[in-house]
Design an enzyme around this catalytic site. Structure first.
Site, PDB file in Angstrom:
ATOM      1  N   ARG A   1       0.860  -1.188   0.000  1.00 48.79           N
ATOM      2  CA  ARG A   1       0.000   0.000   0.000  1.00 48.79           C
ATOM      3  C   ARG A   1       0.889   1.227   0.000  1.00 48.79           C
ATOM      4  NH1 ARG A   1       2.360   2.144   3.784  1.00 48.79           N
ATOM      5  NH2 ARG A   1       0.860   3.843   3.616  1.00 48.79           N
TER       6      ARG A   1
ATOM      7  N   ALA B   1       0.702   5.137  -2.253  1.00 43.90           N
ATOM      8  CA  ALA B   1       0.537   5.481  -3.667  1.00 43.90           C
ATOM      9  C   ALA B   1       1.741   5.093  -4.535  1.00 43.90           C
ATOM     10  CB  ALA B   1       0.222   6.970  -3.783  1.00 43.90           C
TER      11      ALA B   1
ATOM     12  N   ASP C   1      -2.331  10.900  -2.251  1.00 40.08           N
ATOM     13  CA  ASP C   1      -2.676   9.829  -3.181  1.00 40.08           C
ATOM     14  C   ASP C   1      -3.083  10.355  -4.541  1.00 40.08           C
ATOM     15  OD1 ASP C   1      -3.253   8.775  -0.279  1.00 40.08           O
ATOM     16  OD2 ASP C   1      -2.934   7.026  -1.568  1.00 40.08           O
TER      17      ASP C   1
HETATM   18  C1  LIG Z   1       3.366   8.039  -0.040  1.00 40.68           C
HETATM   19  S1  LIG Z   1       1.943   7.084   0.234  1.00 40.68           S
HETATM   20  C2  LIG Z   1       0.656   8.151   0.000  1.00 40.68           C
HETATM   21  C3  LIG Z   1      -0.579   7.784   0.811  1.00 40.68           C
HETATM   22  O1  LIG Z   1      -1.048   6.413   0.606  1.00 40.68           O
HETATM   23  C4  LIG Z   1      -1.581   5.942   1.871  1.00 40.68           C
HETATM   24  O2  LIG Z   1      -2.836   5.323   1.734  1.00 40.68           O
HETATM   25  P1  LIG Z   1      -2.958   3.694   1.905  1.00 40.68           P
HETATM   26  O3  LIG Z   1      -2.213   3.328   3.155  1.00 40.68           O
HETATM   27  O4  LIG Z   1      -4.462   3.445   1.991  1.00 40.68           O
HETATM   28  O5  LIG Z   1      -2.356   3.135   0.646  1.00 40.68           O
HETATM   29  C5  LIG Z   1      -1.724   7.188   2.676  1.00 40.68           C
HETATM   30  O6  LIG Z   1      -2.854   7.940   2.274  1.00 40.68           O
HETATM   31  C6  LIG Z   1      -0.434   7.893   2.299  1.00 40.68           C
HETATM   32  O7  LIG Z   1      -0.336   9.176   2.760  1.00 40.68           O
END
Ligand SMILES: CSC[C@H]1O[C@H](OP(=O)(O)O)[C@H](O)[C@@H]1O
Length: 388
Positions: free
Chosen positions: A87, A89, A294
């Site tokens: 996970r 982005a 994201d």
């Molecule tokens: C550099 S990662 C950007 C962003 O992605 C994460 O979401 P997720 O854990 O659901 O993939 C989070 O919003 C981060 O800030």
């Protein structure tokens, strides 16, 4: 502050399955794979072509276990993205391209009834797989960005007369390059992000306390991180005293991933519940906020983990600078404003483990912070002030 980034694992890498077979045979299972360097065209044994494996840290097991998922099946990469095994982005952008690569190897072996139609059928089937991969999660534009990078390379290879197998090889090269490219971009984001923190520390005549939300660290990228990349770059310049990490309900990326990552990297960290940020800011204990993103709309509105908007409102109220750190690949000018950004809604079980009769659950995974609440957006190209 002495950082130990060598203690951070590579989030995603590409290995030849033959490595594992050969290494297993001679007991050398520790040999690294191809995390960004061409491995040539490996063959397992008499004419049986090897296929690469994608290795991903299973972030669902952290912080208690550091384990990898290794697979040659693109469908398992899609599942890893959907279940948040991988996970963040930028990390899912690389995973998207890697999944297209694995699909290409699978389709290249499947062949076609007639050699004359093999390339055309391969191209159609690869685009079908790419569509499924890109739909794994809707908010982070990086996923479709990574898939599109792969499809463009595949189209170019086929147009140049490459075979499906050679096209798959080109995609393996691309995946390795994206892993190397992402780390370089993150280090540039970090360097640009440390710049605006230096005068704040100078004015206070001390290093800074920084609040983060979710995990935009090395684990959310191929390596190094974006928001935590800013922290690491600033820490190397003596600008960081401590990071306060929001636990980030409901999935707990801060409690499970950020504080684990910071402890391994050697950055002092304090874990707080999401509802504690306000009182820390009211007490003047937070000098700056740095978060990831994201998807960033053309006007600078930024989608990030749910709860980020609340932190931005608090920061604005208490006069705390609020920075968004992200690669340029997170910007989506096809979205004019944040209202155009699709927000992923996830399973109720993430919020309420045991359903209660008649009780509904609302579980949006992201929210949108308007550009007016963002002090600056930091990318590998520099510092952007969208709200001004
Ligand atoms: C550099 S990662 C950007 C962003 O992605 C994460 O979401 P997720 O854990 O659901 O993939 C989070 O919003 C981060 O800030």
């Amino acid at each position: 502050m002495n950082l130990h980034l060598e203690n951070l694992p590579r989030t995603i890498s590409v290995h030849w399955a033959v490595d594992n077979l050969a290494d297993a045979a001679n007991g050398d299972a520790a040999r690294a794979g191809c995390g960004g360097v061409s491995c040539g065209d490996a063959v397992v044994d008499a004419g049986v072509p090897a296929v690469p494996q994608v290795a991903m840290i299973d972030q669902r097991a952290l912080p208690s276990e550091l384990v990898e998922i290794r697979t040659s099946d693109w469908r398992q990469v899609v599942d890893a993205v959907k279940t948040l095994a991988v996970r963040g982005a930028p990390a899912i952008g690389v995973a998207g391209a890697a999944a297209v690569m694995l699909a290409a190897y699978e389709l290249a072996e499947r062949g076609a009834p007639a050699a004359s139609t093999a390339a055309a059928l391969f191209a159609v089937r690869l685009r079908e797989a790419a569509r499924v991969i890109a739909e794994a999660r809707p908010t982070a534009v990086n996923l479709s960005w990574g898939v599109n990078r792969a499809i463009q390379v595949a189209a170019g290879a086929l147009k140049a007369g490459k075979t499906p197998r050679q096209t798959a090889e080109a995609l393996r090269e691309l995946t390795g390059d994206l892993i190397v490219e992402d780390e370089a971009i993150n280090r540039a984001v970090g360097a640009h992000g440390a710049a605006p923190l230096a005068p704040i520390a100078a004015a206070k005549e001390r290093p800074l306390t920084i609040l983060t939300h979710c995990n935009a660290g090395s684990l959310a990228t191929a390596f190094y991180g974006t928001a935590l990349g800013v922290v690491y770059a600033a820490a190397e310049q003596g600008l960081v005293e401590r990071v306060y990490a929001d636990e980030t309900r409901p999935v707990g990326q801060g409690a499970r991933l950020t504080v684990w990552e910071l402890s391994r990297a050697g950055v002092p960290a304090t874990l707080i519940c999401d509802n504690m940020a306000a009182s820390l800011m009211a007490a003047g204990r937070i000098d700056a906020v740095v978060v990831g993103a994201d998807r960033i709309a053309a006007n600078g509105d930024a989608a990030n983990k749910i709860g980020t908007l609340g932190v931005a409102v608090l920061a604005h109220h208490f006069g705390v600078p609020f920075y968004v750190a992200a690669p340029e690949s997170t910007r989506d000018n096809a979205c004019a404003t944040g209202a155009d950004i699709p927000i992923e809604e996830r399973d109720a079980a993430e919020v309420l483990a045991h359903p209660i009769e008649g009780v509904e659950v609302f579980n949006p995974a992201f929210d949108v912070t308007p550009a007016a609440l963002i002090t600056a957006i930091i990318t590998e190209k520099g510092v952007w002030h969208p709200g001004s």
